[in-house]
Design an enzyme around this catalytic site. Structure first.
Site: not given
Length: 292
Positions: A188-190, A269
């Site tokens: 998720l995210c980075h 995500g």
């Protein structure tokens, strides 16, 4: 989170690193909180078979060198790491934490939710591994063995994931192993920077995640608001979403809503806001897989 009135938007110096900076007080008031949205688990009963576990590839890098030669003091986001881990742990799956070097996991402790018991409990349980993780290259023979005990790989977010992980041959091996053996990748995210590793020294036409759909942290925020409010001390050296799109990955979000998405065995995500939902989705998916 507070309204941030009268708080500085200037990144704060990191005394441990020349030209290093933590996020501004204002940005932390907008981006961090003492508790997460954890609202319990979402499965009937945990796995008790004892065979399957999840490999957690965490960042051992704290500093991201920006375009203006300043360092962003980063690492793994604690919520993006520990809340998915909490759900996976509660579902009965052991986790093995590794870093590329075998050095300790680096966390953005300024984002640690100090009043969140779910996050704190899994942090304390896995603290020995967080402090002394195994080296990724030492685990790869077990991961890729015919009788591998690993059901999937979790790569947490945080801007630290942009450093080293995309260029890692070990991460490339882990990603390709998961694809070739129909195992899970949870990120998720980075953290989806890990999806760049399979492109190392390969023809882009053969990129294995081409056509996959994911959620990821929006480039627009890294280019704009994250700099404007002093979360980062400058522009990133490159943009994750742009690189993934250039390889043929389809990005499903353009803002932050806590969105999650599953495409085959790839679970993603968009941000810390997605940590709880992604953890739930991962726990359900892993339990469904072992019951089949």
């Amino acid at each position: 989170m507070s309204d941030g009135q009268n708080l500085s938007k200037e990144p704060q110096p990191d005394p441990a690193q020349e030209d290093g900076f933590f996020p501004s007080p204002y940005s932390l008031s907008q981006y961090t909180a003492s508790k997460t949205d954890y609202d319990g688990t979402d499965f009937d009963k945990p796995y008790t078979g004892g065979k399957w576990k999840v490999l957690v590839i965490a960042s051992d890098e704290r500093y991201v060198l920006m375009q203006n030669d300043k360092f962003f003091s980063s690492g793994n986001h604690p919520v993006e790491t520990l809340l998915p881990m909490h759900h996976i742990d509660a579902a009965g799956f052991e986790m093995e934490i590794v870093t590329r070097s075998g050095n300790p996991v680096k966390f953005e402790y300024w984002a640690f939710p100090q009043e969140d018991e779910a996050v704190k409990s899994v942090y304390e349980k896995y603290l020995p591994q967080i402090r002394q993780p195994r080296k990724l290259s030492d685990v790869l023979p077990e991961l890729t063995a015919p009788d591998s005990p690993y059901i999937g790989v979790l790569v947490p977010g945080g801007h630290g994931a942009l450093v080293g992980i995309p260029e890692s041959e070990g991460v490339k091996t882990a990603m390709n192993w998961a694809l070739e053996n129909d195992r899970f990748i949870i990120t998720l995210c980075h953290g989806p920077a890990c999806l760049l590793a399979p492109a190392l020294n390969e023809d882009p036409e053969d990129y294995p995640f081409k056509g996959y759909e994911i959620c990821v942290f929006p480039d627009a925020l890294d280019e704009g608001a994250n700099v404007d409010i002093g979360y980062m001390p400058g522009q990133l050296p490159w943009l994750l979403g742009t690189r993934l799109k250039e390889l043929g990955v389809k990005i499903m979000n353009d803002d932050l809503t806590g969105a999650v998405h599953r495409d085959r065995k790839l679970l993603t995500g968009d941000s810390p806001l997605a940590s709880n939902a992604l953890g739930k989705m991962a726990a359900r998916a892993l339990l469904e897989a072992v019951s089949e």
